[in-house]
Design a protein around this motif. Structure first.
Motif, PDB file in Angstrom:
ATOM      1  N   GLU A  53       0.831  -1.205   0.000  1.00 53.29           N
ATOM      2  CA  GLU A  53       0.000   0.000   0.000  1.00 53.29           C
ATOM      3  C   GLU A  53       0.868   1.260   0.000  1.00 53.29           C
ATOM      4  OE1 GLU A  53      -2.666  -0.167   3.321  1.00 53.29           O
ATOM      5  OE2 GLU A  53      -3.589  -2.035   2.627  1.00 53.29           O
ATOM      6  N   ARG A  57       1.727   4.427  -3.243  1.00 49.66           N
ATOM      7  CA  ARG A  57       1.530   5.864  -3.035  1.00 49.66           C
ATOM      8  C   ARG A  57       2.787   6.710  -3.250  1.00 49.66           C
ATOM      9  NH1 ARG A  57      -3.119   6.717   0.717  1.00 49.66           N
ATOM     10  NH2 ARG A  57      -4.122   4.696   0.886  1.00 49.66           N
ATOM     11  N   LYS A  59       5.772   8.540  -5.000  1.00 47.27           N
ATOM     12  CA  LYS A  59       5.981   9.135  -6.316  1.00 47.27           C
ATOM     13  C   LYS A  59       7.422   9.618  -6.417  1.00 47.27           C
ATOM     14  CE  LYS A  59       3.948  12.445  -9.504  1.00 47.27           C
ATOM     15  NZ  LYS A  59       2.898  13.426  -9.676  1.00 47.27           N
ATOM     16  N   LYS A  65       4.970   6.465 -10.426  1.00 47.51           N
ATOM     17  CA  LYS A  65       4.549   5.819  -9.185  1.00 47.51           C
ATOM     18  C   LYS A  65       4.900   4.342  -9.340  1.00 47.51           C
ATOM     19  CE  LYS A  65       0.952   8.585  -7.140  1.00 47.51           C
ATOM     20  NZ  LYS A  65      -0.397   8.562  -6.599  1.00 47.51           N
TER      21      LYS A  65
END
Length: 80
Positions: A53, A57, A59, A65
């Protein structure tokens, strides 16, 4: 010179169960950039999140990503 020695095929699953003495590096699989990952900078909502997870997220400065978190230790450059 110190370098990062990755623990092969190891992931704690959840970020909160990763021991504090284990170093974390983030690698962009798109451009190859590798940077130190500071787990203390995670927002409260991700303090107990799955590694996958968190990776989704992150970047990179290149805009991708496509992160992969690596776990290991810093070792002297001549150590194997």
């Amino acid at each position: 010179m110190r370098r990062f020695q990755q623990l092969r095929d190891w992931s704690p699953g959840y970020i909160n169960v990763c021991p504090q003495h284990v170093e974390i590096m983030a690698e962009c699989t798109a451009c190859g950039t590798v940077k130190e990952f500071d787990r203390r900078m995670l927002p409260a909502s991700l303090q107990h999140a799955l590694i996958k997870e968190i990776e989704m997220r992150l970047k990179c400065v290149c805009g991708a990503k496509a992160a992969r978190l690596m776990f290991g230790h810093m070792v002297d450059g001549d150590a194997q």
